[in-house]
Design a protein around this motif. Structure first.
Motif, PDB file in Angstrom:
ATOM      1  N   VAL A   1       0.213   5.712   1.194  1.00  0.00           N
ATOM      2  CA  VAL A   1       0.091   6.423  -0.134  1.00  0.00           C
ATOM      3  C   VAL A   1      -0.559   7.606  -0.182  1.00  0.00           C
ATOM      4  O   VAL A   1      -0.221   8.446  -0.841  1.00  0.00           O
TER       5      VAL A   1
ATOM      6  N   SER B   1       1.219  11.066  -1.311  1.00  0.00           N
ATOM      7  CA  SER B   1       0.739  11.354  -2.594  1.00  0.00           C
ATOM      8  C   SER B   1       0.206  13.061  -2.410  1.00  0.00           C
ATOM      9  O   SER B   1       0.637  13.791  -3.492  1.00  0.00           O
TER      10      SER B   1
ATOM     11  N   ALA C   1       2.071  15.784  -4.360  1.00  0.00           N
ATOM     12  CA  ALA C   1       1.387  16.730  -5.391  1.00  0.00           C
ATOM     13  C   ALA C   1       1.412  18.167  -5.070  1.00  0.00           C
ATOM     14  O   ALA C   1       1.837  18.897  -5.976  1.00  0.00           O
TER      15      ALA C   1
ATOM     16  N   ALA D   1       2.362   6.810  -4.957  1.00  0.00           N
ATOM     17  CA  ALA D   1       2.048   7.744  -4.476  1.00  0.00           C
ATOM     18  C   ALA D   1       2.362   8.981  -5.519  1.00  0.00           C
ATOM     19  O   ALA D   1       1.576   9.940  -5.686  1.00  0.00           O
ATOM     20  N   GLY D   2       3.534   8.711  -6.218  1.00  0.00           N
ATOM     21  CA  GLY D   2       4.034   9.806  -7.231  1.00  0.00           C
ATOM     22  C   GLY D   2       2.810   9.885  -8.243  1.00  0.00           C
ATOM     23  O   GLY D   2       2.501  10.856  -8.950  1.00  0.00           O
TER      24      GLY D   2
ATOM     25  N   ILE E   1      -0.202   8.853  -8.215  1.00  0.00           N
ATOM     26  CA  ILE E   1      -1.631   9.416  -7.810  1.00  0.00           C
ATOM     27  C   ILE E   1      -1.165  10.941  -7.782  1.00  0.00           C
ATOM     28  O   ILE E   1      -2.188  11.736  -7.980  1.00  0.00           O
ATOM     29  N   ALA E   2       0.035  11.295  -7.145  1.00  0.00           N
ATOM     30  CA  ALA E   2       0.116  12.874  -7.202  1.00  0.00           C
ATOM     31  C   ALA E   2      -0.044  13.513  -8.383  1.00  0.00           C
ATOM     32  O   ALA E   2      -0.484  14.747  -8.555  1.00  0.00           O
TER      33      ALA E   2
ATOM     34  N   ILE F   1      11.068  11.423  -6.330  1.00  0.00           N
ATOM     35  CA  ILE F   1      10.231  10.374  -5.701  1.00  0.00           C
ATOM     36  C   ILE F   1      11.170   9.010  -5.135  1.00  0.00           C
ATOM     37  O   ILE F   1      10.900   8.626  -3.883  1.00  0.00           O
TER      38      ILE F   1
END
Length: 803
Positions: free
Chosen positions: A24, A28, A32, A339-340, A342-343, A378
């Motif tokens: 992750v 991320s 990001a 991860a997306g 969090i990004a 993503i």
């Protein structure tokens, strides 16, 4: 079926928390960076796209590079207006700085009186009456067309109206000035940020102005017109109409949609962006996303050995390979989705800092198309990154893994090593670039430019007739009395930007120097205040009344000048003392100058510009606006002096507001694109090294698990921990050595091309290359050592007890 995949995935994440967190984290960061750069690129390409017929409009630039200067965004109007006779040219717009119209016999009042204050009309431009055919304006009240068609009418921006009157319903209000008054005819909404146009006050172009007014000239071509052919004809006509060295100049037609990327020079309405910065950002973000994706692959494959028995049991119970692939793809997409999210959070947190770095107003756009695009990316990252690990893990033989055989073929190992190799190449190259760019920018900052950059303030854009005043000028006396001020003088030129005028002299020996020769109009104590190095002679001083520009009874203008050493040598003199006191002439004898000093060479503008012979003259008013340069003694904080300076100048000159900056900051602004590239490369190189270490972590963990029996046997035979660490690390260090073979020449080639844009540049040092490779090698060794020490600390009996 799908719900069972989700349940199994969540259980796997809970069981392998460290592996899930690393996956992750890497994804991320990559996502990001991709989202941030996408926002930046979309914003940069949005400039001027809302203007009418934007795809058919071109701005005419003048190329002064043959004079040792640069490409500037202004041009004369005579040749472009002649092109209107051609059927392929529909219309031509002129947008001229009101300050410059005095040179074309059409001076405009730049300051108006409000109550007891003199207010300088901000960003004041005189325009042809077809402005609305080229620029989209949202009119709040009145008629902009009347303002740009009728004399003595103004159109003000919303912010200017509020600043002057405190409201926007001001149509019909009068603004008085020394020779009459202006009438406010319209108020328009402030221009959006994503346009290169920047004006706040508009008026009509005076009808009695000379025909060849210089300004921003725009040509709208007919549909399907051949822009290259028109540019060729434009230059042919332009060259025919020029004389002398002006025949070496040329014109360029820049598409309106590209003007933003070609507005980095002097004399722009506002400073534009840099394609170099944008494409560097895009390239690094794409590479970073690829690195993060390959890390995802490596980490998943590394964890595959831990789940090998799970795959074996599933296959023994009847699970097909397709079902296993679907299971692991589901996990990959879930990891990418987390991860997306969090990004997005990382982007929101980082946006203020990024906006400050790039001087932009970026924000997350949650429109349908943007969200759809991000979701698709993503999903693609999840599927493409998870596909190879899914196929890899699902290909395990149930019989082999349940018997404890975790060896795989050499192809899979080489694929993983190739991805790590490319990551190492990137990391080494980025560190080389970061260090080299830092060294070059340090050279630029420390470059001897011939004037003082530190401990100096600049009060910008003041009325020249109030600043260049010798009799009863209390302003400079008051400024010099401010605590912390050492000296002050007037100047019509910001030395960090570019020249504002030329002075061509005929010397006593008959020499007439050819080429570009900038001149700067200053006040007394110019050398002391500006930080010039006097090689011979003296500074301008009030003790010598004839230093200041004055006109005698014969109509001859006389004043004192300082010349640079290069100008002295071009004039045929070798000894600075030899030219002191000599008289030279200009303007066919109508100007006579007295050389009172020779100073060390001065470099105007950025480090990319050519150093030119220059002169400084005392008391000459050549423009309607001027600056005050203040030298500080360091005893008081610059911010405190600046505040007092604002108060003094505002009160003494009865102005509404003044702008005070540091010359050091102005010099930094001249190299802002290079500084942004430096910071971007430093940031992305740090992320690249971090992600490379994640990749090494993935491969090393797989290698340690695959070779755990070998490690146990070596420990039984007496191997030390450090020898086991080196055993596991040497294959990765070999990859670093191989990466040097590719990264070194590529880095040298790219950086050498970038450095060639500077007149003063560093020589690329071998230690930078070796340091970069050593840093990546050390980071790799430490990463491997972390896992290897743990593997070497496990008791051999726990590994070999079933053998």
């Amino acid at each position: 079926m799908f719900s069972s995949y989700i349940t199994t995935a969540v259980r796997a994440f809970a069981k392998h928390k460290q592996h899930f967190a690393l996956n992750v984290l890497g994804l991320s960061l990559g996502l990001a960076a991709a989202i941030m750069v996408t926002l930046f690129a979309v914003y940069e390409f949005s400039f001027d796209r809302t203007q009418p017929n934007a795809e058919r409009v071109y701005r005419v630039h003048t190329d002064y590079r043959s004079w040792g200067l640069q490409l500037v965004g202004t041009a004369g109007t005579d040749t472009p207006f002649l092109m209107k006779q051609q059927t392929q040219v529909e219309d031509v717009l002129l947008l001229a700085d009101a300050d410059s119209l005095e040179f074309y016999n059409a001076p405009l009042a730049l300051t108006v009186k409000i109550a007891d204050r003199q207010v300088q009309l901000p960003d004041f431009y005189s325009v042809s009456n077809n402005l609305l055919d080229f620029v989209t304006l949202n009119v709040l009240s009145g008629s902009v067309q009347d303002a740009i068609s009728l004399p003595d009418q103004l159109a003000l921006s919303q912010s200017t109206a509020i600043s002057l009157f405190g409201r926007t319903n001001i149509v019909g209000e009068q603004l008085n000035h020394g020779s009459g008054s202006y009438t406010v005819a319209a108020v328009f909404e402030d221009l959006p940020d994503n346009t290169h146009f920047y004006f706040q006050t508009l008026t009509a172009l005076p009808k009695h102005a000379d025909p060849d007014v210089h300004g921003y000239v725009y040509m709208r071509l007919a549909p399907n017109a051949d822009a290259a052919l028109i540019e060729t004809e434009l230059n042919r006509t332009f060259t025919e109409r020029q004389q002398g060295r002006r025949k070496t100049l040329s014109l360029q037609m820049i598409p309106l949609l590209d003007v933003h990327f070609n507005s980095r020079g002097p004399f722009e309405m506002k400073q534009g962006g840099s394609k170099q910065v944008m494409w560097v950002s895009v390239a690094l973000a794409v590479v970073l996303l690829l690195v993060a994706s390959t890390n995802f692959i490596n980490l998943n494959i590394a964890a595959a050995a831990k789940r090998a028995k799970e795959v074996g049991v599933r296959k023994a119970l009847g699970a097909s390979r397709l079902q296993l692939v679907q299971q692991f793809l589901t996990e990959a997409v879930l990891v990418a989705s987390v991860a997306g999210l969090i990004a997005f959070a990382l982007v929101e947190i980082a946006l203020p800092s990024v906006n400050q770095l790039l001087n932009r107003q970026l924000s997350l756009d949650f429109s349908m198309w943007f969200l759809s695009g991000v979701i698709v990316v993503i999903l693609l990252v999840g599927v493409l990154s998870g596909l190879y690990p899914a196929l890899f893990i699902s290909s395990y033989s149930a019989k082999r893994v349940l018997s404890g055989d975790l060896q795989r073929g050499k192809t899979a190992i080489w694929v993983r090593k190739l991805t790590l190799y490319l990551q190492s190449v990137l990391s080494i190259a980025l560190i080389i670039a970061a260090v080299t760019i830092y060294k070059q920018m340090a050279l630029v900052n420390d470059l001897e430019v011939g004037y003082g950059k530190t401990e100096r303030l600049l009060v910008k854009d003041l009325p020249a007739e109030l600043v260049f005043k010798t009799d009863n000028n209390r302003l400079f006396e008051t400024i010099r009395s401010i605590p912390g001020v050492s000296q002050a003088t007037a100047s019509n030129t910001n030395l960090t930007v570019d020249m504002n005028g030329e002075l061509h002299l005929t010397w006593p020996n008959g020499e007439q120097v050819e080429g570009t020769q900038p001149t700067v109009s200053t006040g007394f104590y110019a050398a002391e205040t500006l930080g010039l190095t006097i090689l011979a002679g003296r500074d301008f001083s009030p003790q010598y009344g004839t230093d200041w520009a004055h006109t005698d009874e014969q109509g001859i203008t006389r004043y004192a000048i300082l010349i640079s050493e290069s100008m002295m040598r071009l004039a045929g003199y070798t000894d600075p003392q030899e030219v002191i006191g000599k008289q030279a002439t200009a303007r066919r004898g109508r100007t006579q100058v007295n050389i009172v000093g020779v100073v060390a060479d001065v470099k105007l503008g950025s480090a990319k510009q050519t150093q030119l012979p220059i002169s400084f003259r005392a008391g000459v008013i050549s423009h309607s606006s001027a600056n005050i340069v203040v030298k500080l003694d360091g005893s008081v904080a610059a911010s405190d002096v600046a505040q007092q300076l604002r108060t003094v100048v505002t009160e003494q000159l009865k102005l509404h507001e003044v702008s005070v900056t540091r010359i050091e900051d102005e010099y930094q602004q001249a190299h802002i694109s290079e500084h942004r590239v430096q910071q971007l490369v430093l940031f992305f190189s740090s992320l690249a090294v971090f992600l490379t270490c994640l990749g090494v972590l993935g491969l090393a963990s797989f290698s340690a698990l695959r070779r755990q029996k070998e490690v146990a046997v070596r420990k039984v035979l007496g191997a030390s921990r450090i020898s086991i660490v080196n055993l596991l690390a040497k294959e990765y260090l070999a990859l670093i050595v191989a990466a040097m073979v590719l990264s070194f020449p590529l880095s040298y080639w790219f950086l050498d091309g970038w450095l060639n844009h500077f007149n003063e540049r560093i020589t690329q040092a071998i230690w930078v290359y070796l340091f970069s490779a050593s840093f990546v090698a050390m980071s790799t060794w430490l990463t491997v050592a972390t896992l290897a020490f743990r593997a070497a600390s496990i008791r051999p009996s726990l590994i070999l007890r079933y053998e």
